[in-house]
Design a protein around this motif. Structure first.
Motif: not given
Length: 196
Positions: A48-60, A78-83
């Motif tokens: 769980e990631v709380p509100t207020g965290v500007r996050a980037l996730h990159i699958a490996e 793998p090799g894909e991301l979401v901001l």
């Protein structure tokens, strides 16, 4: 005796580089790459990631699913991301039931922005900005950036926090470029974002 004369180099008009709109906007909003973490899970999980965290996730390795309230889930391979530029609360979980011996691994980066100046920029961005491999071929700059970030996580050296911050900065710029191209706006959204 051989002599040489010295001359002062003066750049021509064509050689003088002006600051582009994207660079100006990113300086105004005080974008800064913050931290990077490698998340590894060997069984079914939910993070769980709380509100207020500007996050980037990159699958490996393995597939992950990003969920936010009221939105369709986003699955990354793998090799894909979401901001997630708005800092919405979200969860990350495995895409399917896992065997305990298999591992899911992804990089989790965070950004900081000047909240006041950033509101105009953020207002034109969607809740998610996704980047996916093209026909199974990884995006070259994402592949390089991921490996550099992974190296800093695995073996941090003096100056590591600065390296991570700069790489995340570059990633953010590349993501915005890719999104602008896919959106077909050709950068016009930047001018609109900064117009009161």
């Amino acid at each position: 005796m051989r002599t040489t004369s010295s001359q002062r180099y003066v750049p021509t008009t064509d050689e003088t580089r002006t600051r582009d709109t994207l660079s100006h906007v990113l300086e105004v909003v005080h974008l800064r790459g913050d931290q990077i973490h490698r998340c590894v899970h060997g069984e079914n999980f939910t993070v769980e990631v709380p509100t207020g965290v500007r996050a980037l996730h990159i699958a490996e390795h393995g597939d992950i699913v990003i969920r936010t309230q009221g939105k369709a889930p986003i699955e990354l391979g793998p090799g894909e991301l979401v901001l997630l530029p708005h800092g919405h609360a979200h969860t990350i979980e495995n895409a399917m039931p896992m065997h305990p011996k298999n591992e899911t691994c992804w990089l989790f980066g965070t950004f900081t922005l000047d909240d006041v100046a950033a509101q105009r920029l953020l207002s034109v961005l969607p809740d998610f900005v996704e980047l996916r491999a093209t026909q199974g071929t990884p995006v070259e700059w994402l592949d390089v950036s991921s490996r550099l970030l992974g190296a800093e996580v695995d073996d941090p050296k003096p100056g590591s926090s600065v390296m991570v911050s700069r790489i995340l900065d570059l990633l953010f710029v590349q993501i915005l470029r890719a999104w602008a191209r896919a959106d077909g706006s050709n950068g016009g959204w930047l001018t609109a974002a900064m117009d009161p």
